[in-house]
Design a protein around this motif. Structure first.
Motif, PDB file in Angstrom:
ATOM      1  N   PRO A  17       8.081  20.568  69.645  1.00  0.00           N
ATOM      2  CA  PRO A  17       6.774  20.612  70.331  1.00  0.00           C
ATOM      3  C   PRO A  17       6.373  19.250  70.902  1.00  0.00           C
ATOM      4  N   ILE A  18       6.821  18.186  70.231  1.00  0.00           N
ATOM      5  CA  ILE A  18       6.486  16.839  70.726  1.00  0.00           C
ATOM      6  C   ILE A  18       7.208  16.582  72.048  1.00  0.00           C
ATOM      7  N   MET A  19       8.490  16.965  72.104  1.00  0.00           N
ATOM      8  CA  MET A  19       9.251  16.747  73.346  1.00  0.00           C
ATOM      9  C   MET A  19       8.673  17.548  74.504  1.00  0.00           C
ATOM     10  N   LYS A  20       8.144  18.716  74.190  1.00  0.00           N
ATOM     11  CA  LYS A  20       7.528  19.510  75.268  1.00  0.00           C
ATOM     12  C   LYS A  20       6.330  18.767  75.850  1.00  0.00           C
ATOM     13  N   LYS A  21       5.575  18.120  74.958  1.00  0.00           N
ATOM     14  CA  LYS A  21       4.418  17.347  75.434  1.00  0.00           C
ATOM     15  C   LYS A  21       4.869  16.088  76.165  1.00  0.00           C
ATOM     16  N   VAL A  22       5.898  15.442  75.629  1.00  0.00           N
ATOM     17  CA  VAL A  22       6.450  14.244  76.285  1.00  0.00           C
ATOM     18  C   VAL A  22       6.837  14.610  77.725  1.00  0.00           C
TER      19      VAL A  22
END
Ligand SMILES: *[C@@H]1O[C@H](CO)[C@@H](O)[C@H](O)[C@H]1NC(C)=O
Length: 308
Positions: free
Chosen positions: A66-71
């Motif tokens: 989920p963090i990479m999606k936001k990144v």
């Protein structure tokens, strides 16, 4: 008994599929890469990229997802965000070549600097981005800060508008200047400079550095139309809370003003295309963008299959 065995086999098969599933297929901002497109996407660009090498079964990878999606959403148009599923047999060699030893590994790829003073044929060729493992915290802000710090900068700071005639005289290329509300260089503007590399010289001047032009300036002598415009602009732009992008074509003593305030890349690209009729090398409105978009939407993959 037989039914039970079949059932177990089926469950194993389904769960294998789930475990092997790519994390980011058809994600609007993130590219799942394979050996077929990796070099072209990562090395065939003047952009910096961050690539997550992962395995779908790994717990830390699932936490990072989920963090990479936001990144990727935050860095859209600024830094390329991609991933490689190292669990897929076809990707194993690619992961080995990139010396991936654990999952997830975030690798940042930096393009070589393009020396625009050299003729086109002598500039650096593809395939030589430097790679670097990201060792910071696996959180949104640190990942973004680190990757943005790895962007190449082709924007020059101008601390004095009186320097303009000198700049205009040095290059045959037209220039764009961002009169910036912020002192800090905006990553969006940096990425615009990458998209139009070789077509425009890019400058920025913070609004608080905007000061009246001296009257004995060469600008007045050689570029009277531009000089007149800038004289009028100084009062409005000095310490203004709004940024303004202006294109200068010194050769024809012309200027073009981008009226919309926030720098939205698609709009800027349209404006730049219309001002002087050039096309960007990368970014919105470029052929490369179509290629990149096809990978994001999964269409490129279908093409690959059709070829088989
Ligand atoms: C990077 O930009 C330079 C300058 O415009 C250009 O010659 C080169 O082809 C670009 N590289 C890639 C890989 O697009």
């Amino acid at each position: 008994m037989r039914i039970l065995k079949l059932l177990i086999a089926a469950i194993i098969q389904v769960s294998n599929l789930v475990w092997a599933q790519n994390f980011y297929d058809e994600h609007p901002h993130l590219m799942e890469l394979t050996p077929k497109n990796f070099d072209k996407v990562i090395h065939g660009t003047n952009y910096t990229s961050v690539v997550e090498f992962y395995a779908p079964w790994c717990g830390y990878c699932q936490q990072l997802k989920p963090i990479m999606k936001k990144v990727a959403k935050n860095l859209d148009g600024i830094v390329q965000v991609a991933s490689v599923n190292c669990d897929l047999p076809k990707n194993k060699q690619l992961c080995a070549q990139n010396r991936i030893q654990g999952f997830p590994t975030l690798m940042v790829y930096r393009p070589p600097r393009v020396d625009l003073s050299k003729p086109y044929s002598e500039r650096v060729k593809l395939g030589n981005h430097a790679s670097e493992v990201y060792k910071g915290e696996r959180k949104l802000a640190p990942i973004i800060d680190f990757t943005v710090s790895r962007m190449k900068n082709y924007v020059r700071r101008l601390l004095n508008l009186n320097k303009l005639s000198e700049m205009f005289g040095k290059s045959t290329r037209p220039s764009m200047i961002l009169f910036s509300k912020k002192e800090k260089l905006s990553p969006i503007y940096k990425s615009i400079a990458v998209d139009w590399l070789g077509s425009y010289n890019c400058f920025m001047i913070p609004n608080n550095k905007v000061a009246p032009l001296s009257s004995d300036d060469n600008l007045a002598k050689f570029y009277p139309n531009i000089y007149g415009f800038l004289q009028g602009l100084v009062e409005k732009q000095k310490n203004s809370e709004k940024s303004l992008l202006v294109v200068f074509d010194p050769h024809n003593d012309q200027y073009y003003v981008f009226q919309d305030s926030p720098l939205v890349k698609a709009q800027v690209s349209k404006f730049l295309k219309e001002s002087l009729g050039y096309n960007p090398q990368e970014g919105p409105g470029s052929r490369r963008q179509q290629f990149v978009d096809a990978i994001k939407s999964g269409k490129a993959k279908k093409v690959e299959h059709d070829e088989l």
